[in-house]
Design an enzyme around this catalytic site. Structure first.
Site, mmCIF file in Angstrom:
data_model
loop_
_atom_site.group_PDB
_atom_site.id
_atom_site.type_symbol
_atom_site.label_atom_id
_atom_site.label_comp_id
_atom_site.label_asym_id
_atom_site.label_seq_id
_atom_site.Cartn_x
_atom_site.Cartn_y
_atom_site.Cartn_z
ATOM 1 N N TYR A 91 52.948 -19.091 6.097
ATOM 2 C CA TYR A 91 51.357 -18.557 6.603
ATOM 3 C C TYR A 91 51.101 -18.828 8.588
ATOM 4 O O TYR A 91 50.488 -19.532 8.711
ATOM 5 C CB TYR A 91 50.576 -18.305 5.773
ATOM 6 C CG TYR A 91 51.309 -17.297 4.885
ATOM 7 C CD1 TYR A 91 51.902 -16.407 4.572
ATOM 8 C CD2 TYR A 91 49.472 -17.485 3.673
ATOM 9 C CE1 TYR A 91 51.964 -16.105 2.811
ATOM 10 C CE2 TYR A 91 50.282 -16.985 2.602
ATOM 11 C CZ TYR A 91 50.912 -16.538 2.352
ATOM 12 O OH TYR A 91 51.299 -15.934 1.000
ATOM 13 N N HIS A 97 58.022 -20.690 -2.886
ATOM 14 C CA HIS A 97 57.239 -19.792 -2.368
ATOM 15 C C HIS A 97 58.212 -18.231 -2.989
ATOM 16 O O HIS A 97 57.917 -17.335 -3.231
ATOM 17 C CB HIS A 97 57.145 -19.176 -1.216
ATOM 18 C CG HIS A 97 56.098 -18.598 -0.236
ATOM 19 N ND1 HIS A 97 55.871 -18.510 0.658
ATOM 20 C CD2 HIS A 97 56.445 -17.126 -1.011
ATOM 21 C CE1 HIS A 97 54.938 -17.727 1.129
ATOM 22 N NE2 HIS A 97 55.044 -16.926 0.040
ATOM 23 N N SER A 127 48.468 -8.881 -3.361
ATOM 24 C CA SER A 127 48.251 -7.873 -3.708
ATOM 25 C C SER A 127 47.706 -6.535 -4.296
ATOM 26 O O SER A 127 48.108 -5.593 -4.313
ATOM 27 C CB SER A 127 49.582 -7.223 -3.049
ATOM 28 O OG SER A 127 49.659 -8.016 -1.583
ATOM 29 N N PRO A 128 46.574 -7.508 -5.456
ATOM 30 C CA PRO A 128 46.205 -6.513 -6.025
ATOM 31 C C PRO A 128 45.557 -5.408 -5.565
ATOM 32 O O PRO A 128 45.329 -4.098 -6.729
ATOM 33 C CB PRO A 128 44.929 -7.479 -6.686
ATOM 34 C CG PRO A 128 44.304 -8.745 -5.509
ATOM 35 C CD PRO A 128 45.390 -8.430 -4.592
ATOM 36 N N LEU A 129 45.182 -4.825 -4.408
ATOM 37 C CA LEU A 129 44.186 -3.847 -3.685
ATOM 38 C C LEU A 129 45.747 -2.811 -3.225
ATOM 39 O O LEU A 129 45.476 -1.920 -2.307
ATOM 40 C CB LEU A 129 43.731 -4.256 -2.925
ATOM 41 C CG LEU A 129 42.242 -4.858 -4.074
ATOM 42 C CD1 LEU A 129 40.737 -5.254 -2.426
ATOM 43 C CD2 LEU A 129 41.316 -3.792 -4.626
ATOM 44 N N GLY A 171 45.646 -2.700 0.385
ATOM 45 C CA GLY A 171 44.696 -1.720 1.396
ATOM 46 C C GLY A 171 44.691 -0.325 0.775
ATOM 47 O O GLY A 171 44.184 0.285 0.832
ATOM 48 N N GLY A 183 41.602 2.858 -0.970
ATOM 49 C CA GLY A 183 40.771 4.289 -0.516
ATOM 50 C C GLY A 183 40.355 3.727 1.028
ATOM 51 O O GLY A 183 39.103 5.056 1.705
#
Length: 318
Positions: A49, A115, A194-196, A199, A203
């Site tokens: 990263y 990774h 990335s549980p959302l 983005g 919403g």
């Protein structure tokens, strides 16, 4: 299980250094410290990263607070002047670990992930080298990111695997078909990045096109008619969240947490207030009927786009 030592919600740190456009280091450090102040312990990073920037940033943020943080970092994706490549050769694992320890400013890494599997190296050989780090006291536990059930089994035959990480959310549920059952059968915890939905499930996507450095611009789930269809599902979730008195993002995290006590989502945010909102999602209790309703308004079949068709998936993503 990992959630017993890591808390229910962690912090994905990739966005402080890459993938979502420029970030301010001072604000990033404030965000990390805000998370620690409010019960987040798991900080998820990787040597790739920002080409090491992310680990250095976390090292600054946890200075004087090491005991409050569970540090998870990864090796196997290498960023350099010649681009991005995979390297998990056992002869180089120790050097990668030493470099991460130095950047983080710590004596031991709590959870060390492979990774990505290097197609040129049997995973058993890589994990054998990782196991030597545990013996040497440089690493406490081992994890794997984005592996198949067969790869998990081969790794576990060499050394216990504490955690398996994969992209998993209400909007991306393919891991439920294979690696999640395999990980659970092997008594490994589930870390969901990335549980959302990068983005989408908040919403609150930007109304303007994605800016420079934001790799969602190349993700088919965020383009044209596919994005329009996905946003319709998000609107249905927004109505349901409103009925619960929570945000859409909190509802999405609560759904994931309700999948089992062995699940730790690591949502990323560069906004301290959003971090607090994510942490609060752990207080939302969904019943079986609630989960059935969510499956009805946002069924797996409703989401459009396949992340696997995104060429950068194997190396650029978390």
């Amino acid at each position: 299980m990992i959630s017993a030592t890591m808390g229910r919600v962690g912090l994905g740190c990739m966005g402080f250094s890459q993938a979502y456009g420029p970030a301010d280091d001072d604000r990033s450090i404030l965000t990390i410290r805000t998370a620690l102040d409010h019960g987040v312990t798991l900080l998820d990073t990787a040597m790739s990263y920002g080409g090491g920037h992310n680990e250095q940033l976390i090292g600054r943020a946890i200075e004087g607070r090491r005991a409050s943080a569970v540090i998870a970092t990864k090796f196997g994706i290498v960023r350099g002047a010649d681009g991005v490549r995979l390297d998990a050769h056992p002869d180089r694992v120790a050097a990668y670990c030493d470099a991460s320890l130095k950047r983080l400013g710590v004596d031991v890494i709590d959870l060390y992930y492979l990774h990505r599997v290097d197609p040129q190296v049997p995973i058993a050989d890589t994990v054998g080298a990782m196991a030597s780090l545990v013996t040497a006291g440089k690493v406490r536990a081992l994890g794997l990111s984005e592996v198949s059930p067969d790869e998990f089994a081969a790794a576990r035959a060499v050394h216990p695997i504490e955690a398996v990480q994969m992209e998993w959310s209400l909007a991306w549920r393919e891991p439920e078909d294979d690696i999640i059952p395999a990980a659970r059968a092997g008594e490994a915890g589930i870390v969901a990045y990335s549980p959302l939905g990068r983005g989408l499930l908040t919403g609150a996507l930007p109304t303007e096109p994605f800016g420079p450095g934001d790799f969602r611009a190349g993700d088919p789930r965020f383009a044209g008619e596919t994005l329009a269809a996905n946003l319709q599902v998000v609107e249905a979730l927004r109505s349901k969240a409103s009925a619960y008195g929570v945000s859409t993002g909190q509802l999405a995290l609560a759904w994931l947490l309700a999948q089992g006590g062995d699940v730790v989502p690591v949502p990323g945010s560069r906004n301290p207030e959003r971090v607090l909102s994510n942490v609060a999602a752990a207080e939302i209790e969904l019943t079986g009927d609630d989960l059935d309703e969510l499956d009805a308004v946002a069924p797996r079949s409703a989401w459009r786009g396949d992340r696997r068709s995104f060429a950068a998936y194997n190396t650029s993503r978390s």
